[in-house]
Design a protein around this motif. Structure first.
Motif, PDB file in Angstrom:
ATOM      1  N   LEU A 362     -14.325  51.975   6.899  1.00  0.00           N
ATOM      2  CA  LEU A 362     -13.513  50.869   6.651  1.00  0.00           C
ATOM      3  C   LEU A 362     -13.799  50.091   5.527  1.00  0.00           C
ATOM      4  O   LEU A 362     -13.089  49.802   4.498  1.00  0.00           O
ATOM      5  N   LEU A 363     -15.298  49.850   5.157  1.00  0.00           N
ATOM      6  CA  LEU A 363     -15.746  49.107   4.187  1.00  0.00           C
ATOM      7  C   LEU A 363     -15.338  49.799   2.919  1.00  0.00           C
ATOM      8  O   LEU A 363     -14.968  49.121   1.886  1.00  0.00           O
ATOM      9  N   VAL A 364     -15.799  50.977   2.730  1.00  0.00           N
ATOM     10  CA  VAL A 364     -15.596  51.746   1.664  1.00  0.00           C
ATOM     11  C   VAL A 364     -14.088  52.097   1.219  1.00  0.00           C
ATOM     12  O   VAL A 364     -13.467  51.854   0.281  1.00  0.00           O
ATOM     13  N   GLY A 365     -13.245  52.391   2.280  1.00  0.00           N
ATOM     14  CA  GLY A 365     -11.940  52.307   2.088  1.00  0.00           C
ATOM     15  C   GLY A 365     -11.155  51.279   1.720  1.00  0.00           C
ATOM     16  O   GLY A 365     -10.400  51.105   0.784  1.00  0.00           O
ATOM     17  N   MET A 366     -11.726  50.087   2.054  1.00  0.00           N
ATOM     18  CA  MET A 366     -11.057  48.941   1.645  1.00  0.00           C
ATOM     19  C   MET A 366     -11.072  48.457   0.294  1.00  0.00           C
ATOM     20  O   MET A 366     -10.359  48.137  -0.490  1.00  0.00           O
ATOM     21  N   LEU A 367     -12.606  48.807  -0.103  1.00  0.00           N
ATOM     22  CA  LEU A 367     -12.879  48.466  -1.735  1.00  0.00           C
ATOM     23  C   LEU A 367     -12.136  49.248  -2.520  1.00  0.00           C
ATOM     24  O   LEU A 367     -11.671  48.831  -3.634  1.00  0.00           O
ATOM     25  N   LEU A 368     -12.071  50.635  -2.254  1.00  0.00           N
ATOM     26  CA  LEU A 368     -11.399  51.707  -2.950  1.00  0.00           C
ATOM     27  C   LEU A 368      -9.817  51.277  -2.992  1.00  0.00           C
ATOM     28  O   LEU A 368      -9.188  51.449  -4.064  1.00  0.00           O
ATOM     29  N   GLY A 369      -9.417  50.993  -1.873  1.00  0.00           N
ATOM     30  CA  GLY A 369      -7.911  50.561  -1.822  1.00  0.00           C
ATOM     31  C   GLY A 369      -7.591  49.273  -2.462  1.00  0.00           C
ATOM     32  O   GLY A 369      -6.568  49.318  -3.254  1.00  0.00           O
ATOM     33  N   LEU A 370      -8.611  48.394  -2.501  1.00  0.00           N
ATOM     34  CA  LEU A 370      -8.539  47.044  -3.471  1.00  0.00           C
ATOM     35  C   LEU A 370      -8.328  47.343  -4.856  1.00  0.00           C
ATOM     36  O   LEU A 370      -7.305  46.881  -5.587  1.00  0.00           O
ATOM     37  N   VAL A 371      -9.198  48.474  -5.481  1.00  0.00           N
ATOM     38  CA  VAL A 371      -9.213  48.801  -6.847  1.00  0.00           C
ATOM     39  C   VAL A 371      -7.972  49.641  -7.144  1.00  0.00           C
ATOM     40  O   VAL A 371      -7.224  49.122  -8.205  1.00  0.00           O
ATOM     41  N   ASN A 372      -7.543  50.356  -6.326  1.00  0.00           N
ATOM     42  CA  ASN A 372      -6.200  50.892  -6.448  1.00  0.00           C
ATOM     43  C   ASN A 372      -4.923  50.019  -6.553  1.00  0.00           C
ATOM     44  O   ASN A 372      -4.068  50.144  -7.140  1.00  0.00           O
ATOM     45  N   TYR A 373      -4.966  49.080  -5.594  1.00  0.00           N
ATOM     46  CA  TYR A 373      -4.167  48.080  -5.442  1.00  0.00           C
ATOM     47  C   TYR A 373      -3.965  47.266  -6.747  1.00  0.00           C
ATOM     48  O   TYR A 373      -2.780  47.243  -7.435  1.00  0.00           O
ATOM     49  N   LEU A 374      -4.998  46.929  -7.430  1.00  0.00           N
ATOM     50  CA  LEU A 374      -4.858  46.139  -8.481  1.00  0.00           C
ATOM     51  C   LEU A 374      -4.472  46.914  -9.655  1.00  0.00           C
ATOM     52  O   LEU A 374      -3.480  46.416 -10.469  1.00  0.00           O
ATOM     53  N   LEU A 376      -2.328  49.547  -9.422  1.00  0.00           N
ATOM     54  CA  LEU A 376      -1.065  49.940  -9.143  1.00  0.00           C
ATOM     55  C   LEU A 376       0.092  48.635  -9.377  1.00  0.00           C
ATOM     56  O   LEU A 376       1.225  48.855 -10.061  1.00  0.00           O
ATOM     57  N   VAL A 377      -0.462  47.378  -9.097  1.00  0.00           N
ATOM     58  CA  VAL A 377       0.737  46.293  -9.197  1.00  0.00           C
ATOM     59  C   VAL A 377       0.794  46.121 -10.662  1.00  0.00           C
ATOM     60  O   VAL A 377       1.723  45.549 -11.057  1.00  0.00           O
ATOM     61  N   ILE A 378      -0.395  46.514 -11.636  1.00  0.00           N
ATOM     62  CA  ILE A 378      -0.197  46.357 -13.092  1.00  0.00           C
ATOM     63  C   ILE A 378       0.701  47.347 -13.652  1.00  0.00           C
ATOM     64  O   ILE A 378       1.711  47.228 -14.303  1.00  0.00           O
ATOM     65  N   LEU A 379       0.330  48.662 -12.957  1.00  0.00           N
ATOM     66  CA  LEU A 379       1.098  49.771 -13.814  1.00  0.00           C
ATOM     67  C   LEU A 379       2.441  49.875 -13.358  1.00  0.00           C
ATOM     68  O   LEU A 379       3.570  50.223 -13.987  1.00  0.00           O
ATOM     69  N   TYR A 380       3.007  49.729 -12.174  1.00  0.00           N
ATOM     70  CA  TYR A 380       4.249  49.692 -11.442  1.00  0.00           C
ATOM     71  C   TYR A 380       4.672  48.354 -10.744  1.00  0.00           C
ATOM     72  O   TYR A 380       4.920  48.220  -9.859  1.00  0.00           O
ATOM     73  N   PRO A 381       4.826  47.262 -11.658  1.00  0.00           N
ATOM     74  CA  PRO A 381       5.250  46.124 -11.141  1.00  0.00           C
ATOM     75  C   PRO A 381       6.612  46.337 -10.480  1.00  0.00           C
ATOM     76  O   PRO A 381       7.522  47.038 -10.805  1.00  0.00           O
TER      77      PRO A 381
END
Lengths: 452, 452
Positions: A362-374, A376-381
């Motif tokens: 859960l801990l690792v997944g959330m952190l990796l998810g956060l990095v990905n989210y940042l 993706l919102v920049i690349l695919y607004p």
């Protein structure tokens, strides 16, 4: 260290035929280094150099040579010379050699050994592979309860020279039942007139001939032993295992685990000495099984053709999802497999382990998810639902991967299978399938595509 | 073995407060088993049981306990009791403990040790982590050349009881320069009036304090040693390493390699005793690096959107290609990394290794390609070019994966990096990128699609 310098010098002496000087140098060297030198020689010179060794050194060096060189030497020496070597070898070294020699050479070796040695060798050849019996040797010091320390010392002085270790002595009754152990340190710390009976330790840590060599190694590690007595099922002493052999077993077992965990059938011989065909054979079976499994994953993917035909961008996240899932799962399975191999984790710990891995996931997944989210919102607004699909899939994949990665090795252990099979390659294949189904299912739901 | 049965019985004795019987049982047990029993107890009972042990047994058991329990015991006993333990511990065990204790406890421990012990501990604390100096101990038997065998024995009888091993004795001159070794076996096999000078072995296999512990372990394995002297840069004897510590080092080094090769930062402590946050931290760094790498792979894939929009079927072969490539590459890198770790493969073997892997890759690739070809012509009749694309990509992927898998670990070694980094996870990520580019390039060419 000195041995590297020596090799060159010895070679020069040999080439300039300064045999007397070479012989002198060899007589001062360690048997391991002499064997390393002989391994560098061509077949003719091997025998020339081997014959320079004194009788005592010859059999020590012989035991350190690879089996091909041993075979070559056996075929080049007289029966008389052979007989001297064979009767001088420790039984464990003789057995190791005989297991690999061709039948006709084995026959000649046995013909040239005394009937005692032959009988012992035949007995030892019958212990199952990788058992305590297969790594033990017969040369130990046996004492009697009724001896005094002084008598024990004079017994060791008379008989100790041929024993693999003299530092732990074994006390037996007339039927060879193991009654206790006494170390030379104990002997030295007690007066000469003390009876062995009074100083021996009767709580003997021992192994049975059929115990697995891994258990034996574990016992050495746990108790910090130098040697371990091996008894038969009637508690009669049949041999001892010494720590030098256990060090080899440990290295060999770790290598086997590395190979199994990378989807290979463990090889019998070192890499550089293994032929291409054998290497290919050892690697092919698992590659084939895993390839067919990943074809199934491909087949599942085919169900979602409509989805990635509609949004081809979906495909570009596949490597990230499957690689991360595979890596997250292998991390867990590696820790668990190794933990079980060294005896730290037991099947009964399964719930503790799952709970731990769930939290880590859960801990690792959330952190990796956060990095990905940042990213993706920049690349695919503006494509929030796509971002959400990828990020949610990633988090779920990591958590599932960690759970699968810790459950499967423990399950294998419970069902008496080898946990090392449940390592990176298989975990990756399984996690691939799970994560892709999850990803496309989510995509179909959230992005309202057909399929699934 | 007996220890599991005992634990339950001991617990019953403790619970029914039969202390005298418990004390008697404990006095017959091995220190390792007593420590295992104490580890099961709550903090109050830990001290109760610990105080039942005889003085000699107490420090042996203490050395086997985990550092938390050691700290708890230290905080619960008197200065007098503490002083007895500390001065009785072997220096290596004391140093291991002090490195992990909080500063205020360290202070109290040092305050209660004799000035000799304190000085020795301070010296030993300064050796670099994982060096020969950090695993050695100071308790060895030192002899003089001019002694006779008889004098040596009486010296050992007087001073041997506190030494970690008495079986190998070290002969030094007045400046403590190491002149030779003599084993107790040598002493026992020679007459009492023989001089040590005449029977000692002057070709001493030794280590320097700054040597890496892995090299030390390798030397034990190679020569089958029981102990190894450690000298400073002036060749003065400062300590010895014993085989029981080397067995631990070997296991620890193998565990570290397993962890590194599964993309984790090696943990200091066993799995079950490591917290969730530490586990997550150890795993996150590499997962992040690898995730970002596989995003790049995804980015490359985006270039071929037109291709898989035109033929969505192409996507379904991605798992098969990348998984097989990853597995083929990890097999090679695992064998090479392990081969280098045990000293079998050296950077100078690089050409031999590449040639071998190329052949294995070709053989394995062709066979896997054949299986795939048969499957594809049955499943997709009439689509020869698609079949060809997949099969050629697969064969090329396997060959390239095997080559990358063997070159990168050796290259890492050459550039003084840790080869274990170049294991399955990184190899898989690199091979993924290469195989996908290859696959879509081939697809664009053979199937005449746009892109690439």
């Amino acid at each position: 260290m000195q041995e590297n310098v020596n090799l060159k010098k010895l070679m020069e002496l040999l080439e300039s035929r300064q045999f007397r000087l070479l012989k002198e140098k060899l007589s001062e060297m360690n048997e391991v280094d002499i064997a390393a030198f002989i391994e560098e020689l061509d077949s003719e010179r091997t025998v020339v150099v081997y014959r320079m060794l004194s009788k005592e050194l010859a059999s020590d060096v012989f035991a350190c040579l690879p089996v091909e060189t041993q075979e070559h030497i056996i075929n080049s020496i007289t029966d008389y010379e052979l007989s001297a070597i064979v009767n001088d070898l420790f039984v464990d070294d003789a057995v190791d050699m005989l297991e690999e020699l061709p039948a006709n050479v084995v026959k000649r070796v046995l013909k040239n050994s005394t009937s005692d040695t032959r009988q012992l060798i035949n007995q030892f050849l019958q212990y199952p592979e990788n058992s305590a019996g297969s790594i033990m040797t017969a040369e130990y010091v046996g004492l009697k309860k009724a001896m005094t320390v002084k008598e024990a010392f004079s017994y060791i002085r008379r008989h100790g020279v041929d024993k693999e270790t003299i530092y732990t002595c074994y006390v037996m009754d007339a039927k060879r039942t193991l009654e206790g152990v006494v170390t030379v340190k104990d002997l030295l710390m007690h007066p000469y007139e003390e009876m062995i009976e009074n100083i021996m330790d009767t709580h003997v840590i021992k192994a049975i001939t059929t115990d697995d060599q891994e258990e034996v190694a574990e016992r050495f590690r746990k108790y910090g032993l130098l040697s371990l007595p091996v008894v038969d099922h009637e508690d009669r002493l049949v041999g001892i295992v010494t720590v030098d052999d256990v060090v080899d077993v440990m290295e060999q077992e770790a290598t086997e685990d590395f190979e199994k965990m990378a989807a290979m059938i463990p090889s019998e011989r070192p890499y550089l000495k293994t032929g291409v065909v054998t290497l290919a054979k050892n690697r092919l079976a698992w590659l084939l099984i895993l390839m067919i499994s990943s074809m199934i994953t491909g087949g599942i993917l085919a169900k979602y053709e409509a989805a990635f035909a509609a949004i081809p961008l979906l495909v570009t996240f596949i490597p990230m999802l499957t690689d991360t899932g595979g890596n997250a799962g292998s991390q867990s399975s590696t820790m668990i497999i190794r933990g079980m191999a060294v005896g730290e984790i037991k099947p009964s710990d399964i719930l503790r382990v799952i709970w731990k891995e769930l939290q880590v996931g859960l801990l690792v997944g959330m952190l990796l998810g956060l990095v990905n989210y940042l990213r993706l919102v920049i690349l695919y607004p503006g494509q929030e639902l796509l971002c959400l699909t990828v990020v949610l899939s990633l988090i779920a994949t990591v958590i599932i991967a960690k759970t699968i990665g810790c459950i499967l090795p423990i399950a294998a252990q419970i069902f008496h299978m080898d946990p090392a099979i449940m390592a990176a390659p298989l975990i990756t294949t399984i996690v691939d399938a799970v994560s892709l189904v999850l990803y496309f299912q989510l995509a179909c739901r959230l992005l309202q595509l057909n399929g699934g």
